[in-house]
Design an enzyme around this catalytic site. Structure first.
Site, PDB file in Angstrom:
ATOM      1  N   GLU A   1       0.784  -1.236   0.000  1.00  0.00           N
ATOM      2  CA  GLU A   1       0.000   0.000   0.000  1.00  0.00           C
ATOM      3  C   GLU A   1       0.822   1.295   0.000  1.00  0.00           C
ATOM      4  O   GLU A   1       0.752   2.091   0.941  1.00  0.00           O
ATOM      5  CB  GLU A   1      -0.984  -0.031   1.169  1.00  0.00           C
ATOM      6  CG  GLU A   1      -1.970  -1.172   0.992  1.00  0.00           C
ATOM      7  CD  GLU A   1      -3.055  -1.233   2.048  1.00  0.00           C
ATOM      8  OE1 GLU A   1      -2.863  -0.664   3.136  1.00  0.00           O
ATOM      9  OE2 GLU A   1      -4.088  -1.868   1.790  1.00  0.00           O
TER      10      GLU A   1
ATOM     11  N   GLU B   1      -5.858  -7.490  -1.976  1.00  0.00           N
ATOM     12  CA  GLU B   1      -6.650  -7.404  -0.752  1.00  0.00           C
ATOM     13  C   GLU B   1      -8.028  -6.854  -1.068  1.00  0.00           C
ATOM     14  O   GLU B   1      -8.167  -5.859  -1.771  1.00  0.00           O
ATOM     15  CB  GLU B   1      -5.990  -6.480   0.286  1.00  0.00           C
ATOM     16  CG  GLU B   1      -4.737  -7.028   0.921  1.00  0.00           C
ATOM     17  CD  GLU B   1      -4.215  -6.111   2.017  1.00  0.00           C
ATOM     18  OE1 GLU B   1      -4.994  -5.248   2.505  1.00  0.00           O
ATOM     19  OE2 GLU B   1      -3.032  -6.235   2.371  1.00  0.00           O
TER      20      GLU B   1
END
Length: 425
Positions: free
Chosen positions: A228, A348
């Site tokens: 991320e 995810e």
């Protein structure tokens, strides 16, 4: 049980960053915890026979229909393919914990790692995404939160040695493994691939060490370079301090210098120009600035995407929801696969509700249908029930399965690989 259970702060984590930050930027997608995913499977033959129960079943039921994939894997247009050109689709799960102060996957305070891997395989996941922190490799980092009566073979091992056990156990059971650099240290994620406590050199050195270590296991298929990227992270502006695309090229080339077989999974950032999106979820910059490695056909782009249970974005409240969602997914990440630029892994996504009429349940099921329709690979967040805002496939007892989640996920699962001999080490 021994006095080995981690504190609540170590085990009950929220996936996102501080609420004040989320509100300020209008997004919420940081994942503080990570999970293991292993496996890769031949595409098209979808397995809908997943059993939703059994906490310790043998992997044999899941691997009876196991496919053959000839490594190493590479890319061809929008597909992942094996060495014979057969399409491979990853349909996996995250098993997190090694990136936290436990320095080992979570749940081992309740049961054995072997039974957990058996259960992952039994429920039809062909891949494990396995998060870690760079701090795990330090000599001072002692694994904890483990019941050694149930896991006697882990006693005295380092975090790296426990990772070795999990990786071998997963791949022996017919799953593929993606290693995920989830945090620099146990205390939290970092916006950039380096931090106050982690130099770029150490980040690169740790990746090359892992690439060498697992070089001879063809089912360890690649590196998710940094979890991320966001905040300061840019894409394509050429600034070596912030340009995540340049850093991904540097890391991919360093890995391929010691192990040419690995796929390089490159996540997005949290924005494009002035538009905010989920952390790691925006890959619009790929159109103009693709990741180019010396080793051809090895880049898989990876996005993260979440629902209203994490942050109630405007698009969840639109009058045409969920019909408006495919255009949003297409714009931010799915176009890469649909336009045959490169494969995409949705690394995810998840949420607590998968059944009923809540917007979160509607969103999750619409996304699963979209992934299946477009044959997009995924690793679900998460196996662990202690993901604060998503929960997990396992219930809070760490043993029984959330049947509604497995009913949704089993709509789109590709086969495991064939197991390698004995799976009970």
């Amino acid at each position: 049980m021994d006095n080995n259970v981690p504190t609540v702060s170590e085990t009950a984590e929220s996936k996102r960053g501080p609420r004040s930050y989320r509100l300020r930027v209008g997004i919420a997608a940081g994942v503080v915890v990570a999970a293991a995913i292993g496996g890769t499977v031949t595409a098209f033959a979808l397995n809908s026979d997943s059993d939703s129960g059994s906490s310790g079943s043998s992997a044999s039921a899941a691997t009876a229909k196991g496919g053959a994939v000839d490594g190493p894997l590479s890319t061809r247009g929008g597909d992942i393919v094996d060495s014979k050109g057969h399409k491979v689709v990853l349909t996996g799960i995250n098993w997190f914990g090694a990136e936290t102060g436990s320095f080992a996957p979570h749940g081992l305070w309740t049961r054995s790692w072997k039974s957990m891997l058996d259960q992952i395989a039994h429920n039809g996941f062909n891949t494990i995404r396995l998060p870690y922190s760079n701090e795990m490799f330090a000599a001072k980092s002692k694994p904890n939160g483990i019941d050694f009566k149930q896991n006697p073979d882990l006693k005295g091992l380092t975090g790296q040695q426990i990772m070795d056990k999990i990786v071998k156990g997963a791949t022996d059971r017919g799953m593929m493994v993606i290693l995920d650099q989830h945090r620099p240290d146990q205390y939290g994620q970092s916006e950039l691939w380096y931090s106050q406590n982690l130099t770029e050199k150490q980040w690169l050195d740790d990746w090359t060490q892992l690439a060498k270590r697992y070089k001879d296991n063809p089912r360890v298929i690649g590196a998710d370079l940094h979890n991320e990227p966001r905040g300061q992270a840019t894409w394509g502006d050429g600034n070596p301090k912030t340009d995540w695309r340049l850093a991904a090229e540097k890391a991919g080339n360093a890995i391929h210098a010691v192990n040419k077989n690995w796929l390089i999974f490159v996540e997005g950032t949290d924005r494009h120009k002035n538009e905010q999106f989920w952390w790691g979820g925006d890959l619009q910059g790929v159109k103009k600035y693709p990741v180019k490695l010396k080793e051809p056909n090895k880049v898989v782009y990876s996005a993260h995407d979440y629902g209203p249970g994490v942050y109630n974005q405007n698009w969840f409240m639109a009058k045409d929801f969920p019909k408006n969602m495919p255009a949003i997914w297409q714009k931010h990440w799915a176009y890469i696969k649909k336009q045959n630029i490169a494969p995409v892994l949705l690394g995810e996504f998840g949420g607590r509700k998968t059944a009923g009429k809540s917007s979160e349940a509607v969103w999750q099921n619409a996304l699963m249908d979209y992934l299946k329709k477009n044959q997009i690979s995924y690793t679900y967040w998460s196996l662990n029930p202690n993901s604060g805002d998503t929960g997990g496939v396992l219930n809070n007892d760490w043993k029984t399965v959330d049947k509604n989640k497995m009913k949704m996920l089993s709509k789109y699962q590709t086969p495991l690989l064939s197991a390698k001999g004995k799976t009970s080490e």
